[in-house]
Design a protein around this motif. Structure first.
Motif, short mmCIF file in Angstrom:
data_model
loop_
_atom_site.label_atom_id
_atom_site.label_comp_id
_atom_site.label_asym_id
_atom_site.label_seq_id
_atom_site.Cartn_x
_atom_site.Cartn_y
_atom_site.Cartn_z
N ARG A 4 0.84 -1.19 0.00
CA ARG A 4 0.00 0.00 0.00
C ARG A 4 0.88 1.25 0.00
O ARG A 4 1.92 1.29 0.67
N CYS A 43 0.25 13.24 -6.13
CA CYS A 43 -0.93 12.41 -5.89
C CYS A 43 -1.49 11.90 -7.21
O CYS A 43 -1.85 10.73 -7.33
N SER A 47 -0.95 7.85 -7.40
CA SER A 47 -2.18 7.19 -6.96
C SER A 47 -2.04 6.53 -5.59
O SER A 47 -2.16 5.30 -5.46
N ASP A 49 -2.77 5.20 -1.73
CA ASP A 49 -3.93 4.61 -1.06
C ASP A 49 -4.39 5.47 0.10
O ASP A 49 -5.56 5.42 0.50
N VAL A 50 -3.47 6.23 0.70
CA VAL A 50 -3.77 7.13 1.81
C VAL A 50 -2.90 8.37 1.67
O VAL A 50 -1.75 8.30 1.21
N GLN A 70 -9.65 15.23 -3.86
CA GLN A 70 -10.93 14.53 -3.76
C GLN A 70 -11.79 14.74 -5.00
O GLN A 70 -12.61 13.89 -5.34
N ARG A 73 -9.75 12.20 -7.71
CA ARG A 73 -9.77 10.77 -7.34
C ARG A 73 -9.85 10.66 -5.83
O ARG A 73 -8.86 10.87 -5.14
N VAL A 75 -9.52 9.81 -2.12
CA VAL A 75 -8.52 9.02 -1.40
C VAL A 75 -8.66 9.34 0.08
O VAL A 75 -8.96 10.49 0.45
N ALA A 121 -11.55 1.98 3.94
CA ALA A 121 -11.62 2.10 2.48
C ALA A 121 -11.87 0.74 1.84
O ALA A 121 -12.65 0.62 0.88
#
Length: 228
Positions: A4, A43, A47, A49-50, A70, A73, A75, A121
């Motif tokens: 991740r 970001c 991409s 995950d957090v 946001q 995409r 997150v 998530a």
């Protein structure tokens, strides 16, 4: 499961490097940024995950970073703030932040919050059982499949955390629910700390849904108290 990825954004190099090092030691793939524009660009390119995001940044602040991220995409976002002003926290929640930590913070707590955001998530992307597909309490309708909320004729736009919190309330209408239970079931925190997080999210829900929906149960927590 693949490794991740966490994007850490802070203009204080010492803090950024320390957080990144701890998260890498926990097995995460970590990328970093030190200002608002670079954070948005990284970001989009990586991409994550957090997103672990400081509020005060050069270029433009973390609230603007969160809003832009946001929009493109969604997150999970853990915001870091040196200020304890609840207005700032509510603004952060309003632009899509899921959680926040006040500086100085414990690295152990930060890691636990990142894991909790990932679990939530993952749950949101799991297949929702056919029954129930939605919840209705009074004039409030919560669609668990499409993650949409209506009150009467109005559709209410909620953040991920606001939706999860409201859905938990709606699944137990009129029941008094302790803050500790909300933290464990909605946020996935096991230590019971962080009651201000619950209070801030409830305040945000009241602003969007109306002040009559969620009743404060003094000495306990809250209850969804919609009149029939």
């Amino acid at each position: 499961m693949s490794q991740r990825r966490v994007l850490v954004v802070d203009d204080e190099a010492t803090i950024c490097e320390a957080v990144a090092a701890r998260l890498r030691a926990e097995g995460f793939d970590v990328v970093t940024a030190s200002d608002g524009p670079v954070a948005v660009a990284v970001c989009e390119a990586s991409s994550p995950d957090v997103l672990v995001l400081d509020v005060m940044l050069p270029g433009f602040d973390g609230l603007e970073v969160c809003r832009r991220v946001q929009t493109s995409r969604p997150v999970p976002v853990l915001m870091l703030t040196a200020r304890a002003d609840e207005t700032d926290m509510l603004i952060g929640l309003g632009v899509g932040a899921d959680d926040y930590l006040s500086k100085p913070f414990s690295m152990r707590v930060l890691v636990a919050r990142v894991h909790a955001l990932l679990r939530r998530a993952d749950r949101a992307h799991e297949t929702v059982p056919a029954e129930p597909a939605g919840l209705a309490v009074g004039d409030l309708e919560v669609d668990l499949v499409e993650r949409r909320v209506r009150r009467g004729a109005d559709e209410i736009h909620l953040t991920r955390t606001e939706f999860d919190l409201l859905a938990y309330f709606a699944s137990r209408p009129r029941a008094a629910i302790a803050r500790e239970s909300l933290l464990a079931e909605v946020w996935g925190w096991g230590d019971g700390a962080g009651s201000r997080t619950v209070d801030s999210h409830v305040k945000a829900l009241r602003r969007k849904l109306g002040g009559d929906l969620i009743r404060t149960v003094h000495g306990v927590g809250y209850a969804l108290d919609v009149q029939r």
